[in-house]
Design an enzyme around this catalytic site. Structure first.
Site, mmCIF file in Angstrom:
data_model
loop_
_atom_site.group_PDB
_atom_site.id
_atom_site.type_symbol
_atom_site.label_atom_id
_atom_site.label_comp_id
_atom_site.label_asym_id
_atom_site.label_seq_id
_atom_site.Cartn_x
_atom_site.Cartn_y
_atom_site.Cartn_z
ATOM 1 N N PRO A 120 6.310 100.220 63.163
ATOM 2 C CA PRO A 120 5.928 99.395 64.320
ATOM 3 C C PRO A 120 4.489 99.562 64.816
ATOM 4 O O PRO A 120 4.239 100.025 65.926
ATOM 5 C CB PRO A 120 6.941 99.820 65.379
ATOM 6 C CG PRO A 120 7.224 101.250 65.045
ATOM 7 C CD PRO A 120 7.193 101.321 63.544
ATOM 8 N N CYS A 121 3.532 99.130 64.008
ATOM 9 C CA CYS A 121 2.123 99.218 64.411
ATOM 10 C C CYS A 121 1.824 98.302 65.607
ATOM 11 O O CYS A 121 0.842 98.513 66.317
ATOM 12 C CB CYS A 121 1.203 98.907 63.235
ATOM 13 S SG CYS A 121 1.481 97.316 62.461
#
Length: 161
Positions: A120-121
């Site tokens: 989850p950047c």
């Protein structure tokens, strides 16, 4: 490597993987045709991404096979530790890494993440709370953060009809 294309609320996603795991998930800015038959090795990823977009999944349970440097993999591991519905700044990530001066390298590794949503950047923001660069486009980053937010926006006028 097998690949498939699925429709998401943010556009067509391309998924690549094999028996070793999922190597890449990206959102495309072009109109690819959705895959009719999903390769067996990609089925779990497709199911879990659909559950995520339906609001029924907050974490992924997939074998990942992202290719990158050891440093990038360390950063991607830190990203996996950011909980659903939460955000963290590049500075906070650098501190967790143990090197506050590595903020640019952390941001660069974040930008090289090959597994859109799964790693989850999009949960990484600027220290001032601003939405900073995102390979998929800031409009998608904003959508993802709103999708994960525990505070859903409601109309002020729901009861006036």
């Amino acid at each position: 490597m097998e690949e498939c294309f699925i429709k998401t609320p943010l556009g067509i996603a391309k998924i690549i993987g094999d028996d070793e795991g999922i190597a890449a998930v990206s959102v495309l800015n072009s109109e690819e045709k959705e895959t009719d038959i999903i390769p067996t090795v990609l089925e779990d990823c497709v199911i879990q991404l659909r559950e995520y977009f339906e609001g029924a999944r907050e974490t992924f349970d997939l074998t990942l096979n992202a290719q990158g440097t050891d440093f990038q993999k360390r950063i991607w591991q830190l990203l996996l530790e950011i909980p659903y519905g939460k955000t963290e700044s590049y500075l906070q990530l650098s501190k967790r890494l143990g090197d506050i001066k590595a903020i640019r390298a952390v941001a660069n590794a974040n930008g090289k993440n090959p597994l859109w949503i799964i790693i989850p950047c999009h949960r990484v923001i600027g220290s001032d709370g601003s939405l900073t660069g995102y390979a998929g486009g800031l409009h998608r980053k904003q959508w993802l953060l709103e999708h994960e937010s525990p505070y859903k926006q409601q109309s002020l006028f729901n009861d006036l009809a």
